[in-house]
Design a protein around this motif. Structure first.
Motif, PDB file in Angstrom:
ATOM      1  N   ALA A   1       0.881  -0.948  -0.040  1.00  0.00           N
ATOM      2  CA  ALA A   1      -0.149   0.020   0.213  1.00  0.00           C
ATOM      3  C   ALA A   1       0.966   1.062   0.115  1.00  0.00           C
ATOM      4  CB  ALA A   1      -0.817   0.099   1.234  1.00  0.00           C
ATOM      5  N   SER A   2       0.300   2.258  -0.928  1.00  0.00           N
ATOM      6  CA  SER A   2       1.121   3.512  -0.741  1.00  0.00           C
ATOM      7  C   SER A   2       0.166   4.720  -0.809  1.00  0.00           C
ATOM      8  CB  SER A   2       2.003   3.613  -2.050  1.00  0.00           C
ATOM      9  OG  SER A   2       1.183   3.522  -3.331  1.00  0.00           O
ATOM     10  N   VAL A   3       0.563   5.685  -0.487  1.00  0.00           N
ATOM     11  CA  VAL A   3      -0.309   6.960  -0.547  1.00  0.00           C
ATOM     12  C   VAL A   3       0.163   7.949  -1.764  1.00  0.00           C
ATOM     13  CG1 VAL A   3      -1.002   9.137   0.807  1.00  0.00           C
ATOM     14  CG2 VAL A   3      -0.946   6.804   1.824  1.00  0.00           C
ATOM     15  N   GLU A   4      -0.804   8.182  -2.614  1.00  0.00           N
ATOM     16  CA  GLU A   4      -0.527   9.033  -3.646  1.00  0.00           C
ATOM     17  C   GLU A   4      -1.366  10.354  -3.784  1.00  0.00           C
ATOM     18  OE1 GLU A   4      -1.043   7.080  -7.483  1.00  0.00           O
ATOM     19  OE2 GLU A   4       0.462   5.567  -6.858  1.00  0.00           O
ATOM     20  N   ARG A   5      -0.864  11.314  -3.749  1.00  0.00           N
ATOM     21  CA  ARG A   5      -1.163  12.777  -3.919  1.00  0.00           C
ATOM     22  C   ARG A   5      -1.005  13.437  -5.048  1.00  0.00           C
ATOM     23  NH1 ARG A   5      -4.429  10.355  -1.202  1.00  0.00           N
ATOM     24  NH2 ARG A   5      -5.238  10.653   0.537  1.00  0.00           N
ATOM     25  N   GLU A   6      -1.581  14.604  -5.170  1.00  0.00           N
ATOM     26  CA  GLU A   6      -1.659  15.303  -6.505  1.00  0.00           C
ATOM     27  C   GLU A   6      -2.018  16.807  -6.285  1.00  0.00           C
ATOM     28  OE1 GLU A   6      -1.516  15.423 -11.462  1.00  0.00           O
ATOM     29  OE2 GLU A   6      -2.670  13.966 -10.196  1.00  0.00           O
ATOM     30  N   LEU A   7      -1.332  17.831  -6.593  1.00  0.00           N
ATOM     31  CA  LEU A   7      -1.905  19.060  -6.619  1.00  0.00           C
ATOM     32  C   LEU A   7      -2.215  19.676  -7.623  1.00  0.00           C
ATOM     33  CD1 LEU A   7      -2.469  21.866  -4.845  1.00  0.00           C
ATOM     34  CD2 LEU A   7       0.085  22.536  -5.565  1.00  0.00           C
ATOM     35  N   ALA A   8      -3.351  20.301  -7.788  1.00  0.00           N
ATOM     36  CA  ALA A   8      -3.952  20.851  -8.998  1.00  0.00           C
ATOM     37  C   ALA A   8      -4.493  22.347  -8.928  1.00  0.00           C
ATOM     38  CB  ALA A   8      -4.898  20.005  -9.831  1.00  0.00           C
ATOM     39  N   MET A   9      -4.549  23.322  -9.840  1.00  0.00           N
ATOM     40  CA  MET A   9      -5.207  24.382  -9.926  1.00  0.00           C
ATOM     41  C   MET A   9      -6.122  24.370 -11.105  1.00  0.00           C
ATOM     42  SD  MET A   9      -2.303  27.131  -8.463  1.00  0.00           S
ATOM     43  CE  MET A   9      -1.592  27.329  -9.786  1.00  0.00           C
TER      44      MET A   9
ATOM     45  N   ILE B   1     -17.689  20.940  -1.920  1.00  0.00           N
ATOM     46  CA  ILE B   1     -17.680  19.295  -1.675  1.00  0.00           C
ATOM     47  C   ILE B   1     -16.571  18.656  -1.913  1.00  0.00           C
ATOM     48  CG2 ILE B   1     -18.864  17.343  -2.828  1.00  0.00           C
ATOM     49  CD1 ILE B   1     -21.105  19.043  -3.483  1.00  0.00           C
ATOM     50  N   PHE B   2     -15.564  19.115  -2.870  1.00  0.00           N
ATOM     51  CA  PHE B   2     -14.405  18.553  -2.987  1.00  0.00           C
ATOM     52  C   PHE B   2     -13.338  19.243  -2.364  1.00  0.00           C
ATOM     53  CE2 PHE B   2     -16.365  16.882  -6.901  1.00  0.00           C
ATOM     54  CZ  PHE B   2     -15.632  15.573  -7.084  1.00  0.00           C
ATOM     55  N   ARG B   3     -13.578  19.890  -1.256  1.00  0.00           N
ATOM     56  CA  ARG B   3     -12.662  20.600  -0.539  1.00  0.00           C
ATOM     57  C   ARG B   3     -11.347  21.274  -1.155  1.00  0.00           C
ATOM     58  NH1 ARG B   3     -12.712  15.627   3.447  1.00  0.00           N
ATOM     59  NH2 ARG B   3     -14.435  16.158   4.719  1.00  0.00           N
ATOM     60  N   ALA B   4     -11.971  22.037  -2.138  1.00  0.00           N
ATOM     61  CA  ALA B   4     -10.987  22.681  -2.950  1.00  0.00           C
ATOM     62  C   ALA B   4     -11.036  24.269  -2.387  1.00  0.00           C
ATOM     63  CB  ALA B   4     -11.212  22.936  -4.559  1.00  0.00           C
ATOM     64  N   SER B   5      -9.817  24.897  -2.458  1.00  0.00           N
ATOM     65  CA  SER B   5      -9.921  26.178  -2.015  1.00  0.00           C
ATOM     66  C   SER B   5      -9.835  27.187  -3.136  1.00  0.00           C
ATOM     67  CB  SER B   5      -8.487  26.474  -1.176  1.00  0.00           C
ATOM     68  OG  SER B   5      -8.434  25.514  -0.145  1.00  0.00           O
ATOM     69  N   VAL B   6     -10.481  28.472  -2.905  1.00  0.00           N
ATOM     70  CA  VAL B   6     -10.289  29.510  -3.779  1.00  0.00           C
ATOM     71  C   VAL B   6      -9.032  30.173  -3.683  1.00  0.00           C
ATOM     72  CG1 VAL B   6     -11.682  31.594  -4.762  1.00  0.00           C
ATOM     73  CG2 VAL B   6     -12.751  29.495  -4.070  1.00  0.00           C
ATOM     74  N   VAL B   7      -8.045  30.254  -4.334  1.00  0.00           N
ATOM     75  CA  VAL B   7      -6.789  30.952  -4.159  1.00  0.00           C
ATOM     76  C   VAL B   7      -6.861  32.206  -5.134  1.00  0.00           C
ATOM     77  CG1 VAL B   7      -5.643  29.000  -3.747  1.00  0.00           C
ATOM     78  CG2 VAL B   7      -5.773  29.585  -6.073  1.00  0.00           C
TER      79      VAL B   7
ATOM     80  N   ALA C   1      -5.803  12.368  -4.364  1.00  0.00           N
ATOM     81  CA  ALA C   1      -5.642  11.261  -5.304  1.00  0.00           C
ATOM     82  C   ALA C   1      -5.825  11.796  -6.980  1.00  0.00           C
ATOM     83  CB  ALA C   1      -6.281   9.990  -4.954  1.00  0.00           C
ATOM     84  N   PRO C   2      -5.079  11.066  -7.607  1.00  0.00           N
ATOM     85  CA  PRO C   2      -5.378  11.474  -9.236  1.00  0.00           C
ATOM     86  C   PRO C   2      -6.840  11.460  -9.528  1.00  0.00           C
ATOM     87  CG  PRO C   2      -3.310  10.568  -8.864  1.00  0.00           C
ATOM     88  CD  PRO C   2      -3.738  10.404  -7.431  1.00  0.00           C
ATOM     89  N   GLU C   3      -7.376  10.411  -9.085  1.00  0.00           N
ATOM     90  CA  GLU C   3      -8.792  10.362  -9.390  1.00  0.00           C
ATOM     91  C   GLU C   3      -9.687  11.243  -8.953  1.00  0.00           C
ATOM     92  OE1 GLU C   3      -6.987   7.807  -7.615  1.00  0.00           O
ATOM     93  OE2 GLU C   3      -6.509   6.551  -9.350  1.00  0.00           O
ATOM     94  N   LYS C   4      -9.447  11.753  -7.644  1.00  0.00           N
ATOM     95  CA  LYS C   4     -10.338  12.921  -7.423  1.00  0.00           C
ATOM     96  C   LYS C   4     -10.038  14.123  -8.138  1.00  0.00           C
ATOM     97  CE  LYS C   4     -10.664  15.871  -3.051  1.00  0.00           C
ATOM     98  NZ  LYS C   4     -10.176  16.086  -1.839  1.00  0.00           N
ATOM     99  N   ILE C   5      -8.715  14.473  -8.639  1.00  0.00           N
ATOM    100  CA  ILE C   5      -8.391  15.549  -9.248  1.00  0.00           C
ATOM    101  C   ILE C   5      -9.430  15.331 -10.713  1.00  0.00           C
ATOM    102  CG2 ILE C   5      -6.661  16.769 -10.514  1.00  0.00           C
ATOM    103  CD1 ILE C   5      -6.246  17.057  -7.549  1.00  0.00           C
ATOM    104  N   ASP C   6      -9.210  14.186 -11.460  1.00  0.00           N
ATOM    105  CA  ASP C   6     -10.055  13.616 -12.433  1.00  0.00           C
ATOM    106  C   ASP C   6     -11.428  14.091 -12.468  1.00  0.00           C
ATOM    107  OD1 ASP C   6      -7.663  13.178 -13.760  1.00  0.00           O
ATOM    108  OD2 ASP C   6      -7.673  11.067 -13.434  1.00  0.00           O
ATOM    109  N   ALA C   7     -12.072  13.700 -11.307  1.00  0.00           N
ATOM    110  CA  ALA C   7     -13.502  13.908 -11.241  1.00  0.00           C
ATOM    111  C   ALA C   7     -13.776  15.367 -11.086  1.00  0.00           C
ATOM    112  CB  ALA C   7     -13.729  13.010  -9.620  1.00  0.00           C
ATOM    113  N   PHE C   8     -13.011  16.007 -10.253  1.00  0.00           N
ATOM    114  CA  PHE C   8     -13.326  17.539 -10.173  1.00  0.00           C
ATOM    115  C   PHE C   8     -13.072  18.362 -11.549  1.00  0.00           C
ATOM    116  CE2 PHE C   8     -11.976  21.874  -8.916  1.00  0.00           C
ATOM    117  CZ  PHE C   8     -13.257  22.220  -7.969  1.00  0.00           C
ATOM    118  N   ALA C   9     -12.115  17.864 -12.397  1.00  0.00           N
ATOM    119  CA  ALA C   9     -11.925  18.383 -13.606  1.00  0.00           C
ATOM    120  C   ALA C   9     -13.338  18.136 -14.473  1.00  0.00           C
ATOM    121  CB  ALA C   9     -10.998  17.791 -14.516  1.00  0.00           C
ATOM    122  N   ASP C  10     -13.857  16.840 -14.240  1.00  0.00           N
ATOM    123  CA  ASP C  10     -14.997  16.272 -15.311  1.00  0.00           C
ATOM    124  C   ASP C  10     -16.122  17.161 -14.890  1.00  0.00           C
ATOM    125  OD1 ASP C  10     -13.466  14.704 -16.449  1.00  0.00           O
ATOM    126  OD2 ASP C  10     -14.033  12.986 -15.396  1.00  0.00           O
TER     127      ASP C  10
END
Length: 186
Positions: free
Chosen positions: A108-116, A135-141, A155-164
């Motif tokens: 098991a590993s933990v994978e994270r990604e940052l996106a704007m 809902i996605f706990r995204a911050s307004v910067v 996780a990359p899947e969360k980033i992809d879902a937010f983009a969609d």
């Protein structure tokens, strides 16, 4: 002469088993490579991929040990198990490479990604973008009268879902850092 008693369907131990023993299913793997922090190392590692036609889905590099001058390269790539094994073996033969770990296989590993995300819109679309960001706990910067820039980590899947979800609301531009990963436990 007595009849041979052979059951239908050869087993994997039969000399007549002509089924291939390799897999042709592509898998996604996360590789963590510990290298010397010196000029040209990244070019050599990436040259290994480009020279053999392997694709890199994500690439992250940073110095992790200032006193030892070591950097960690996290590579997400895909290929058959044979290709992944070949990549790991060839990475291990490059001189400034100290360690190669396949985090996908080792446990098991933990994978994270940052996106704007820059999202432009007005009225209901603007309100909906803010609601989904919450809902996605995204911050307004950054915010203007016409657009938002959201920052999201996960996780990359969360980033992809937010983009969609943001595409129909006016997604203008995306910047992603790539995957950073560590094995769980000791």
């Amino acid at each position: 002469m007595s009849a041979l008693k052979i059951k239908k369907g050869a087993t994997s131990h039969s000399a007549y088993n002509l089924r291939p023993t390799f897999s042709d299913v592509e898998e996604k793997h996360t590789l963590a490579v510990l290298v010397d922090n010196e000029a040209g190392v990244l070019a050599r590692v990436i040259g290994l991929f480009s020279g053999r036609g392997y694709n890199i889905d994500s690439l992250t590099v940073a110095e992790v040990d200032h006193t030892g001058h070591l950097s960690r390269i996290t590579i997400v790539t895909s290929g058959t198990p044979q290709v992944i094994n070949q990549i790991k073996a060839q990475l291990g033969r490059i001189v400034p490479v100290h360690e190669v770990h396949d985090l996908t296989v080792e446990g098991a590993s933990v994978e994270r990604e940052l996106a704007m995300f820059k999202v432009a819109g007005a009225g209901d679309k603007r309100v909906e973008a803010l609601r989904l960001a919450d809902i996605f706990r995204a911050s307004v910067v950054d915010s203007t009268l016409n657009s938002f820039i959201f920052e999201i980590t996960g996780a990359p899947e969360k980033i992809d879902a937010f983009a969609d979800l943001m595409r129909p609301l006016g997604l203008v531009e995306v910047a992603r850092t790539g995957v950073a990963a560590l094995p769980r436990g000791e």
